[in-house]
Design an enzyme around this catalytic site. Structure first.
Site, PDB file in Angstrom:
ATOM      1  N   LYS A   1       7.215   1.997  -5.823  1.00  0.00           N
ATOM      2  CA  LYS A   1       8.290   2.311  -6.796  1.00  0.00           C
ATOM      3  C   LYS A   1       8.468   3.802  -7.031  1.00  0.00           C
ATOM      4  O   LYS A   1       9.580   4.289  -7.216  1.00  0.00           O
ATOM      5  CB  LYS A   1       8.039   1.584  -8.116  1.00  0.00           C
TER       6      LYS A   1
ATOM      7  N   LYS B   1      10.788   2.045 -12.256  1.00  0.00           N
ATOM      8  CA  LYS B   1      11.461   0.778 -11.929  1.00  0.00           C
ATOM      9  C   LYS B   1      12.894   0.773 -12.463  1.00  0.00           C
ATOM     10  O   LYS B   1      13.819   0.295 -11.794  1.00  0.00           O
ATOM     11  CB  LYS B   1      10.669  -0.391 -12.497  1.00  0.00           C
TER      12      LYS B   1
ATOM     13  N   GLY C   1       0.359  -7.973  -9.505  1.00  0.00           N
ATOM     14  CA  GLY C   1      -0.733  -8.772  -8.958  1.00  0.00           C
ATOM     15  C   GLY C   1      -0.579  -8.935  -7.461  1.00  0.00           C
ATOM     16  O   GLY C   1       0.525  -8.798  -6.914  1.00  0.00           O
TER      17      GLY C   1
HETATM   18  P1  NAP Z   1      -4.289   0.178  -4.394  1.00  0.00           P
HETATM   19  O1  NAP Z   1      -5.026  -1.046  -4.763  1.00  0.00           O
HETATM   20  O2  NAP Z   1      -4.719   1.499  -4.953  1.00  0.00           O
HETATM   21  O3  NAP Z   1      -4.340   0.285  -2.784  1.00  0.00           O
HETATM   22  C1  NAP Z   1      -3.905   1.423  -2.070  1.00  0.00           C
HETATM   23  C2  NAP Z   1      -4.353   1.283  -0.624  1.00  0.00           C
HETATM   24  O4  NAP Z   1      -3.823   2.365   0.115  1.00  0.00           O
HETATM   25  C3  NAP Z   1      -5.867   1.304  -0.427  1.00  0.00           C
HETATM   26  O5  NAP Z   1      -6.231   0.387   0.559  1.00  0.00           O
HETATM   27  C4  NAP Z   1      -6.164   2.730   0.048  1.00  0.00           C
HETATM   28  O6  NAP Z   1      -7.250   2.826   0.931  1.00  0.00           O
HETATM   29  C5  NAP Z   1      -4.887   3.047   0.797  1.00  0.00           C
HETATM   30  N1  NAP Z   1      -4.545   4.480   0.766  1.00  0.00           N
HETATM   31  C6  NAP Z   1      -4.110   5.191  -0.290  1.00  0.00           C
HETATM   32  N2  NAP Z   1      -3.893   6.469   0.062  1.00  0.00           N
HETATM   33  C7  NAP Z   1      -4.194   6.553   1.370  1.00  0.00           C
HETATM   34  C8  NAP Z   1      -4.167   7.602   2.328  1.00  0.00           C
HETATM   35  N3  NAP Z   1      -3.787   8.844   1.995  1.00  0.00           N
HETATM   36  N4  NAP Z   1      -4.543   7.324   3.595  1.00  0.00           N
HETATM   37  C9  NAP Z   1      -4.928   6.071   3.950  1.00  0.00           C
HETATM   38  N5  NAP Z   1      -4.962   5.029   3.093  1.00  0.00           N
HETATM   39  C10 NAP Z   1      -4.601   5.271   1.819  1.00  0.00           C
HETATM   40  O7  NAP Z   1      -2.738   0.046  -4.718  1.00  0.00           O
HETATM   41  P2  NAP Z   1      -1.911  -1.293  -4.975  1.00  0.00           P
HETATM   42  O8  NAP Z   1      -2.095  -1.726  -6.395  1.00  0.00           O
HETATM   43  O9  NAP Z   1      -2.141  -2.259  -3.905  1.00  0.00           O
HETATM   44  O10 NAP Z   1      -0.412  -0.742  -4.908  1.00  0.00           O
HETATM   45  C11 NAP Z   1       0.176  -0.410  -3.671  1.00  0.00           C
HETATM   46  C12 NAP Z   1       1.669  -0.116  -3.874  1.00  0.00           C
HETATM   47  O11 NAP Z   1       2.298  -1.266  -4.371  1.00  0.00           O
HETATM   48  C13 NAP Z   1       1.959   0.992  -4.888  1.00  0.00           C
HETATM   49  O12 NAP Z   1       3.101   1.700  -4.471  1.00  0.00           O
HETATM   50  C14 NAP Z   1       2.252   0.233  -6.158  1.00  0.00           C
HETATM   51  O13 NAP Z   1       3.091   0.939  -7.042  1.00  0.00           O
HETATM   52  C15 NAP Z   1       2.971  -0.963  -5.601  1.00  0.00           C
HETATM   53  N6  NAP Z   1       2.918  -2.151  -6.450  1.00  0.00           N
HETATM   54  C16 NAP Z   1       1.714  -2.609  -6.895  1.00  0.00           C
HETATM   55  C17 NAP Z   1       1.685  -3.761  -7.669  1.00  0.00           C
HETATM   56  C18 NAP Z   1       0.374  -4.317  -8.157  1.00  0.00           C
HETATM   57  O14 NAP Z   1       0.390  -5.349  -8.838  1.00  0.00           O
HETATM   58  N7  NAP Z   1      -0.759  -3.706  -7.853  1.00  0.00           N
HETATM   59  C19 NAP Z   1       2.872  -4.432  -7.994  1.00  0.00           C
HETATM   60  C20 NAP Z   1       4.086  -3.933  -7.490  1.00  0.00           C
HETATM   61  C21 NAP Z   1       4.103  -2.786  -6.717  1.00  0.00           C
HETATM   62  P3  NAP Z   1      -8.755   2.445   0.477  1.00  0.00           P
HETATM   63  O15 NAP Z   1      -8.733   0.973   0.205  1.00  0.00           O
HETATM   64  O16 NAP Z   1      -9.613   2.768   1.638  1.00  0.00           O
HETATM   65  O17 NAP Z   1      -9.016   3.269  -0.742  1.00  0.00           O
HETATM   66  N1  HSE Z   2       1.114  -1.523 -13.378  1.00  0.00           N
HETATM   67  C1  HSE Z   2       2.253  -2.371 -13.208  1.00  0.00           C
HETATM   68  C2  HSE Z   2       2.403  -3.282 -14.423  1.00  0.00           C
HETATM   69  C3  HSE Z   2       2.115  -3.265 -12.008  1.00  0.00           C
HETATM   70  O1  HSE Z   2       1.530  -3.339 -15.277  1.00  0.00           O
HETATM   71  O2  HSE Z   2       3.447  -3.937 -14.515  1.00  0.00           O
HETATM   72  C4  HSE Z   2       2.750  -2.722 -10.800  1.00  0.00           C
HETATM   73  O3  HSE Z   2       4.138  -2.643 -10.901  1.00  0.00           O
END
Ligand code: NAP
Ligand code: HSE
Length: 435
Positions: free
Chosen positions: A108, A208, A305
């Site tokens: 986002k 968002k 999630g």
């Molecule tokens: P996360 O758990 O922090 O995972 C990030 C991943 O990217 C990790 O595997 C990390 O590697 C890898 N990474 C980060 N920087 C890197 C780099 N410079 N080089 C190589 N690998 C790198 O993040 P997430 O929660 O999955 O979120 C990912 C994306 O989805 C974000 O843009 C977030 O805004 C979006 N999003 C997340 C959610 C949610 O519920 N979490 C919902 C909607 C959208 P390592 O594992 O080795 O550290």
């Molecule tokens: N941190 C966000 C939330 C999840 O609490 O809604 C990813 O968009």
């Protein structure tokens, strides 16, 4: 890139969302092949630390720490970016597009800040660029804005688009706990991140909203143009007063377009307790859209999630892969932007307000306060006074105003803070009318 007989995916990132994506691509490969008509294969996964334990036990051989292994591999025809952050994700996505690879992202921050230039590059390179998961996790939002609602002129979007803050506010409403305690609980349950600043300061919701407002109003609305205020200053007593007044407190992301002028803001609001959005609780998200043809529609569900978000990522993969399978070239997602529209400065926004003040409990104090408000052209709708500290002769006053300009209210607050009789201006919460 020549049409392919296989969808070969390079995954950038395997954290929360990436693990969900890898699991679905692995465990549901036959279902995906049936849906698309082509086999789908996860070929390479970029991470920072290959030793880390992940949510899905993937073949270790697929992991790499070298982005070139994904971006320079001519066999990979689709890149799924779930790393997060503007850089290096932006650079990697541009490299992928320039190499003719299709791109899906959940990022986002990147889409809200650089969406139009990324879409322009995708169009130039005749590749697709999809970002359904960037807003509202698993809730379909981007596709409905681009397709199902496309015949409408969208007048207004109001949304609860941060699950962490909605969970915290629900706890504060239902159990009367203070912000810090509700946040600790959200972290313990894994809803809030270790550094929850982006959530509780409203930044995540602003990213968002920028994406939705840009799509809805055909003008590039950047996060920096959105007035953003988080929930950290709310106190348990505000929730008690809100309930007594018939309201619920929510963090709303709101945008509207009238006469070519866009208003976009994220801040806590008092919302009529019976309003539909007031009843969206816990980690749930909801987005209410008003179109001139369709009227009001509301989308709701889990906004975050691993699996809800991966569901949206995989939907984008299927969408693009179906184009690949048809060998029909891509329906490049060109978005037509109008001339830049004026973004209304916050000072000009008109709302009703709730003010909570701690004041000296002595004759003439109320008159001083009402004089300041009157001189700033702010009309009072109601006042509640409760004695809070008899010994110190301090009282708490809650004032609800009629509609007033933000600029006038901020001037009034600055003047009130200078009065000897005003100990503290505890909270200022805007009231969002439900119509
Ligand atoms: P996360 O758990 O922090 O995972 C990030 C991943 O990217 C990790 O595997 C990390 O590697 C890898 N990474 C980060 N920087 C890197 C780099 N410079 N080089 C190589 N690998 C790198 O993040 P997430 O929660 O999955 O979120 C990912 C994306 O989805 C974000 O843009 C977030 O805004 C979006 N999003 C997340 C959610 C949610 O519920 N979490 C919902 C909607 C959208 P390592 O594992 O080795 O550290
Ligand atoms: N941190 C966000 C939330 C999840 O609490 O809604 C990813 O968009």
């Amino acid at each position: 890139m020549a049409p392919s007989r296989e969808v070969r995916i390079g995954l950038l990132g395997m954290g929360t969302v990436g693990s969900g994506v890898a699991e679905i691509l692995t465990n549901r490969a036959p279902d995906l092949e049936r849906e698309i008509g082509l086999p789908v294969r996860l070929c390479r996964v970029l991470v920072r630390n290959p030793e880390r334990r992940r949510g899905f036990a993937l073949d270790q051989q697929l992991l790499t720490t070298n982005p070139d292994d994904v971006l320079d591999d001519p066999n990979i025809n689709m890149v799924v970016e779930v790393m997060g952050g503007e850089e290096p994700a932006g650079t990697y996505i541009r490299r992928a597009m320039k190499a003719g690879k299709q791109v899906v992202t959940a990022n986002k921050e990147l889409v809200s800040k650089q969406g139009p230039s990324l879409l322009a590059l995708a169009a130039e390179r005749n590749v697709d660029f999809h970002y359904e998961a960037s807003v509202g996790g698993g809730i379909p939002l981007i596709a409905p804005f681009k397709q199902d609602l496309a015949a409408n002129r969208i007048g207004r979007v109001r949304a609860i688009i941060n699950g962490t803050t909605n969970y915290i506010l629900t706890r504060m409403t239902e159990d009367g706990v203070e912000f810090a305690d509700a946040l600790t609980e959200a972290q313990r349950l894994g809803y809030a991140e270790a550094d929850p600043a982006n959530d509780v300061e409203g930044t995540d919701a602003a990213y968002k909203l920028a994406i939705l407002a840009t799509l809805a109003f055909h003008t590039f609305v950047q996060p920096s143009q959105i007035y953003t205020e988080g929930i950290t200053r709310l106190a348990a007593r505000d929730f008690r007063y809100a309930r007594d007044l018939g309201y619920t407190i929510k963090l709303l992301a709101m945008a509207s377009d009238s006469d070519g002028q866009v208003e976009a803001r994220v801040h806590p609001v008092l919302l009529n307790a019976h309003a539909l959005l007031a009843r969206v609780d816990g980690v749930y998200n909801a987005v209410q859209v008003e179109g001139d043809l369709v009227g009001k529609v509301m989308f709701t569900g889990r906004g975050a999630g691993a699996m809800p978000t991966a569901s949206a990522v995989i939907a984008d993969v299927i969408d693009i892969a179906q184009d690949l399978q048809r060998e029909m070239g891509f329906i490049t997602p060109v978005i037509h932007y109008d001339q830049a529209k004026r973004i209304q400065p916050m000072d000009e926004v008109r709302t009703r307000f709730y003010l909570r003040l701690e004041v000296a409990d002595r004759p003439g104090v109320l008159a001083q306060i009402t004089r300041v408000l009157g001189e700033e052209d702010i009309s009072i709708a109601s006042i509640i006074q409760k004695e809070v500290n008899d010994a110190a002769r301090l009282a708490e006053i809650v004032i609800v105003t009629h509609t007033a300009r933000e600029g006038a209210l901020q001037r009034a607050i600055a003047r009130l803070k200078r009065l000897d009789s005003v100990n503290d201006v505890g909270s200022t919460i805007r009231i969002e009318e439900d119509d």
